[in-house]
Design an enzyme around this catalytic site. Structure first.
Site, mmCIF file in Angstrom:
data_model
loop_
_atom_site.group_PDB
_atom_site.id
_atom_site.type_symbol
_atom_site.label_atom_id
_atom_site.label_comp_id
_atom_site.label_asym_id
_atom_site.label_seq_id
_atom_site.Cartn_x
_atom_site.Cartn_y
_atom_site.Cartn_z
ATOM 1 N N ASP A 253 0.763 -1.090 -0.018
ATOM 2 C CA ASP A 253 -0.016 0.037 -0.018
ATOM 3 C C ASP A 253 0.907 1.116 0.064
ATOM 4 O O ASP A 253 2.032 1.230 -0.416
ATOM 5 C CB ASP A 253 -1.071 0.089 1.169
ATOM 6 C CG ASP A 253 -2.353 0.515 0.893
ATOM 7 O OD1 ASP A 253 -2.250 1.870 0.721
ATOM 8 O OD2 ASP A 253 -3.164 -0.127 0.762
ATOM 9 N N HIS A 310 -3.236 5.635 3.429
ATOM 10 C CA HIS A 310 -4.044 4.586 3.145
ATOM 11 C C HIS A 310 -3.470 3.403 3.580
ATOM 12 O O HIS A 310 -4.234 2.575 4.152
ATOM 13 C CB HIS A 310 -4.287 4.606 1.641
ATOM 14 C CG HIS A 310 -5.427 3.570 1.506
ATOM 15 N ND1 HIS A 310 -4.948 2.436 0.937
ATOM 16 C CD2 HIS A 310 -6.581 3.829 0.989
ATOM 17 C CE1 HIS A 310 -6.277 1.862 0.616
ATOM 18 N NE2 HIS A 310 -7.252 2.748 0.440
ATOM 19 N N SER A 517 -11.416 -1.183 0.743
ATOM 20 C CA SER A 517 -10.261 -0.953 1.294
ATOM 21 C C SER A 517 -10.036 -1.372 2.711
ATOM 22 O O SER A 517 -8.805 -1.886 3.078
ATOM 23 C CB SER A 517 -9.613 0.476 0.830
ATOM 24 O OG SER A 517 -9.163 0.598 -0.267
#
Length: 809
Positions: A253, A310, A517
Site C-alpha cells: 500500500d 491509506h 479497502s
C-alpha cells in the site's frame, strides 16, 4: 456483552436424552430434575422451546413432518442439530401444542421441552443416557437393569455406556431410575447444551467505535447506530488466539509509519538484515531492508509521505496493537506487519510485480492488497497475474501465501449501478480472496460491486457522502501522527474536522476510513489468526475455511444445503466470521485423527482375507467433544460403501481412543486402488482423512500400504464449484479444478462455441473433495484442436456450471 455467537450443540458428558412423558411429573408434579452423582439438579421446562429426535427409520424433512401434522413450519424457528435432531422454538402456546400433538407420532423417537437450570443454562434432551456403573457391578446386573427399563446400549467403552430409551420413552426419568438403582456411579441424559467460548474485550480507547469487530448497536459516526452482531465476532475469536508474531501480514500500500504508537511493536524485522551497514546481508536484492521496502523511491524507508495514510489505515485494521490503553486494535494484534510501499498513481507495472514478489519471497504469510485498476479485464496485466500466482503457489515454502484483494468501490446501488470487480481482484487464480464490503447492518455496502467473482465480505462503511446524504466513512483505524493524514480532515465534507478530537495521541488515529479497502485487511487479519493457530494450512485451506464458515447475512439469494454452501453475488459466501474460522482451525488442532492400514502378516493362499484398519483419535483440548464418525470404502469402480458408522461419539479432555476394525475383500473383487475415508462431523463442520490400499487380480490380500497418519483433518468443500482454469489463455495444456461436496456421478466436458462436444474429461462417480484434471488441448480422438475459445461444463445432478477457456497456438 455477547459471550459467543457461534452455538455449538455438544452431546456433553452431563448427557441426557428424553422424550416428553408424564412419568416424572407423576413422581413430583412440580419438579423436574436429574442427578449429578447423588445431587438432584432441578430443571425448569421452557414452554417456547423443544427438542425432537426422529426415529432412525423415519428421517424426514422437518417442514414436511410439521405440515403432515397440521402445523405451519413458518410459525416456528427450526434449527437442525443433526439429521435426526431438531431444536424448535416459537410462541409458547404453539410450541406446547406442537409438543402435545406429536408425542405419539410414530416418526418421533423422543420429544421434550428444553429445560433450564437455576444458573440459566439451557439443556435439551433426546433419547440418550450416559451411565457409568460402579466397580463390581456385573455384566449380568447391567443387562438385567437395561431390560427392565427398556433401553438398548448404543455404544460402550472402558468408561461408560451410551444408552437409548425406547420409542416415546423418557430419558430423564429413566436416567434417574439408573441412579436410584444404586448400581451407577452416575446416570444422566445426554444433554444438548451450549458450550461457551469466553470473549476478550480489549482496553483500547476507541474499540467501542470498531463496529466491524464488535457491533453492539452502539452509536457510531454522524449519529448512526449499528445492528447487534453485524460484525466478525472478533472478541470471541480472540478467546482462541490474538495472533502470533511468527505470522507476517504484508501491507502492500502507500506505506506504514514505522514508529506509530499503535504499530511500532508489530512492525516486521527482517531477520537476515543488519541495520544501516549499507550491505544486502540476506542477498535478496534490497540493501538494509530491515522493515520492508519503498518501491516508489527504491529505498528502505516504507513510511508514508504527505497525507498518504491509506497504508496505515489498512495496517491498523489488520494488526494494530491491543490492550495498550490507547487507539484501536487490529483483528490480529499479535501478528507482524511487513510494510511494502507503493504509489497510487501513474507508474510501471513492474513496480507492482516487484512488490508482490518481495512480500512472499521475504516470508509474508498473508498479502493484503487494497488497490486495483479501473478495468474488469481479468487478464489485464499478465506480469501481475504471474506474480500473484507465484505468491499463492511458492509462498510459505510451497503452502502458498494467502492473497487478499479489495473488490473495488465502483458500485452505486442507489443509482442502479452494480459496479464491477476490478483487476487484479478478478484474477482467475485459485484461493485468491476477492473481498467485498458489508455495512453496519449486515447489508451490502452501497459502493461494493455485485458480481459472481465476490468470495467474501467484511464490514466497512455504508455509503459515500456523494452517494447518500448523511453517510460517510466510519471505520476507525490509525493515522499518520500529527497534522498529516486523515485527521484533521483535508477534504469536504470533513475539512478541518478532528475525529477523534480527544484521547491519548488522538492525532494518531482517524474515524474516517472505509471502502473495500477497509474490508480487505480485515479478511487478511482473520487469515493471519488462522495461520497463527496452524501454520501448516495451505492457502487453499484458508480460502475454504473462510468461505465455508461465513455468515449468510442480508436478504440475498444464498442457495445450498448443509453440504452445498450457498453463494450470493452481493456478499459472495457471506460476511466473514472470525470466530467460526478460527474455531474450525482450533478443532482441527485439538482433534488428532489417524487412519492406518497395518502391514498384513498372513500368507496366501487364503480364499478371503480381512483388511485391517486402525482408527486413532486424541482430544488435546481442555473440553469434551462429541461428533458423528463413519468410514466409507471407495472401490476402484467408484462405488462407495459405508463400512462403519457411529452416530454419536465423545472424547473427554485429553482422552485417546483407538480401535481396530476389519472388513472382507474377496478374491473376485475388482483389482485396483481402494480408498478408505474416515469422516468426522460435529454438526457444523465435515472433515475427513484417508488411507488407500491396492489389490491384485485374484488376490484378496492388500498389496501396497499407503497409510495416512494425519495430525489434522482436512475440510471437505461444502459447495459444488467449478473454478476458472489456469493458465488461461493456455498452450499447450491447462488445469481445471472443481470441488465436489458429496461422492456422486459427475461429468466434465469440453465443447466448442457451436455446442459440439470436443472431449469428455471426467465421467463417472468421484469422491467428495477437491479435484483437478488437465486438458491437453486435444479432442476425443487425441488430435490437437484449433486455437480459439472453448467451453468446459461441469454437471452433477441439478448442478450445472460452464466456464470459458482460450487455447493459443
Amino acid at each position: 456483552m455477547k459471550m459467543t455467537k457461534n452455538i455449538i450443540w455438544v452431546l456433553m458428558f452431563i448427557t441426557v436424552s428424553i422424550s416428553y412423558s408424564k412419568q416424572q411429573r407423576r413422581e413430583n408434579p412440580n419438579t423436574f430434575f436429574y442427578y449429578a452423582y447423588e445431587n438432584r439438579i432441578e430443571l425448569t421446562p421452557l414452554s417456547d422451546k423443544m427438542i425432537i429426535r426422529l426415529a432412525e427409520s423415519q428421517q424426514s424433512d422437518m417442514d414436511v413432518l410439521l405440515r403432515a401434522s397440521s402445523h405451519n413450519p413458518d410459525d416456528y424457528t427450526i434449527k437442525t442439530l443433526d439429521k435426526e435432531t431438531f431444536r424448535i422454538s416459537g410462541d409458547a402456546n404453539k410450541v406446547t401444542n406442537l409438543l402435545n400433538s406429536m408425542k405419539d407420532n410414530p416418526a418421533v423417537h423422543t420429544l421434550q421441552p428444553v429445560y433450564i437450570t437455576k444458573d440459566g443454562l439451557e439443556m435439551g434432551i433426546t433419547d440418550e443416557i450416559c451411565v457409568e456403573f460402579l466397580e463390581g457391578v456385573s455384566a449380568e446386573q447391567q443387562e438385567q437393569l437395561h431390560r427392565s427399563l427398556g433401553v438398548r446400549v448404543k455404544r460402550s467403552n472402558t468408561y461408560y455406556d451410551l444408552l437409548s430409551v425406547e420409542i416415546h420413552g423418557n430419558a430423564l426419568s429413566v436416567a434417574n431410575k439408573y441412579q436410584e438403582s444404586g448400581l451407577a456411579k452416575y446416570a444422566h441424559p445426554n444433554f444438548l447444551a451450549k458450550a461457551e467460548t469466553f470473549e476478550h474485550i480489549p482496553n483500547d480507547q476507541y474499540f467501542n467505535k470498531q463496529f466491524a469487530l464488535h457491533n453492539t448497536g452502539q452509536t457510531l459516526n454522524d449519529g448512526h447506530v449499528g445492528t447487534v452482531d453485524a460484525d466478525v465476532d472478533a472478541p470471541e475469536a480472540w478467546g482462541f488466539t490474538q495472533g502470533s508474531p511468527n505470522i507476517v501480514i504484508a501491507i502492500i500500500d502507500e506505506g506504514v509509519t514505522l514508529n506509530h504508537p499503535d504499530l511500532d511493536a508489530n512492525i516486521w524485522v527482517n531477520p537476515g538484515e543488519i541495520p544501516n551497514n549499507n550491505i544486502d546481508d540476506d542477498n535478496n536484492g534490497y540493501i538494509d531492508d530491515v522493515n520492508g521496502w519503498n518501491f516508489q523511491d527504491s529505498n528502505n524507508d516504507p513510511s508514508p509521505k504527505g497525507d498518504e495514510n491509506h497504508g496505515n489505515g489498512c495496517a491498523g485494521i489488520a494488526a494494530a496493537e491491543q490492550d495498550n490503553n490507547e487507539g484501536v486494535t487490529g483483528i490480529a494484534p499479535h501478528c507482524k506487519i511487513m510494510p511494502v510501499r507503493l504509489y497510487y498513481g501513474l507508474w510501471a507495472v513492474q513496480g507492482l510485480v516487484l512488490a508482490i514478489d518481495y512480500a512472499w519471497e521475504n516470508g509474508a504469510d498473508v498479502l493484503s492488497n487494497s488497490w486495483g485498476f479501473n478495468s474488469s479485464d481479468p487478464n489485464l496485466f499478465p506480469a501481475i497475474i504471474e506474480a500473484i500466482n507465484r505468491a499463492t503457489t511458492q509462498g510459505r515454502g510451497g503452502l502458498g501465501s494467502v492473497v487478499c484483494f479489495a473488490a473495488s468501490n465502483s458500485a452505486n446501488h442507489v443509482a442502479n449501478d452494480p459496479g464491477y470487480v476490478a483487476f487484479p481482484a478478478n484474477v482467475n487464480i485459485p484461493g485468491v480472496l476477492t473481498v467485498a464490503a458489508s455495512n453496519r447492518d449486515d447489508l451490502q455496502a452501497n459502493y461494493s460491486p455485485t458480481s459472481s467473482l465476490i468470495d467474501i465480505a467484511a464490514p466497512s462503511h455504508h455509503a459515500n457522502y456523494w452517494q447518500i446524504p448523511g453517510e460517510s466513512f466510519e471505520i476507525w483505524t490509525v493515522d499518520i501522527p500529527g497534522n498529516p493524514g486523515y485527521n484533521p480532515g483535508k477534504k469536504a465534507p470533513h475539512t478541518g474536522e478532528e475525529l477523534p478530537a480527544s484521547g491519548t495521541n488522538y492525532g494518531s488515529y482517524t474515524g474516517r476510513f472505509g471502502g473495500t479497502s477497509a474490508a480487505c485487511p480485515l479478511v487478511a487479519g482473520v487469515a493471519a489468526l488462522m495461520l497463527s493457530l496452524d501454520p501448516l494450512l495451505t492457502q487453499q485451506n484458508v480460502f475454504n475455511i473462510i468461505t465455508c464458515t461465513a455468515d449468510k447475512v442480508g436478504p440475498y439469494n444464498y442457495s445450498g444445503t448443509y453440504f452445498v454452501m450457498g453463494r450470493s453475488n452481493e456478499l459472495g459466501f457471506g460476511r466473514i466470521n472470525a470466530y467460526n474460522a478460527v474455531n474450525i482451525v482450533h478443532q482441527n488442532l485439538f482433534i488428532q485423527a489417524a487412519l492406518d492400514l497395518p502391514i498384513c502378516c498372513w500368507i496366501p493362499p487364503i480364499p478371503i482375507d480381512p483388511v485391517i484398519y486402525d482408527i486413532i483419535y486424541i482430544n488435546n483440548a481442555d473440553f469434551a467433544i462429541t461428533f458423528r464418525r463413519w468410514v466409507e470404502l471407495t472401490w476402484p469402480t467408484g462405488e462407495v460403501e459405508e463400512i462403519l458408522s457411529v452416530e454419536s461419539f465423545g472424547l473427554e479432555p485429553g482422552q485417546e481412543f483407538s480401535e481396530r476394525n476389519r472388513f472382507v475383500v474377496a478374491a473376485d473383487y475388482p483389482a485396483g486402488t481402494y480408498t478408505l475415508t474416515l469422516y468426522w462431523d460435529d454438526g457444523q463442520y465435515l472433515l475427513y482423512t484417508t488411507a488407500t490400499f491396492d489389490k491384485l487380480p485374484g488376490r484378496s490380500q492388500p498389496l501396497v500400504n499407503n497409510s495416512s497418519r494425519t495430525t489434522r483433518l482436512e475440510a471437505l468443500p461444502k459447495t459444488m464449484m467449478l473454478e476458472q482454469n489456469y493458465p488461461n489463455p493456455f498452450n499447450p495444456s491447462t488445469t481445471i479444478r472443481y470441488a465436489v461436496p458429496e461422492a456422486g456421478e459427475i461429468s466434465l466436458k469440453i465443447y466448442n462455441l457451436n455446442g459440439q462436444l470436443v472431449k469428455t474429461l471426467v465421467s463417472g462417480v468421484v469422491t467428495a473433495g477437491n479435484h483437478q484434471v488437465v486438458w491437453d488441448g486435444t479432442d476425443s480422438s487425441g488430435s490437437q484442436v484449433a486455437s480459439g475459445a472453448y467451453l468446459y461444463k461441469l454437471e452433477a445432478g441439478d448442478f450445472v456450471q460452464t466456464r470459458k477457456t482460450v487455447l493459443l497456438q
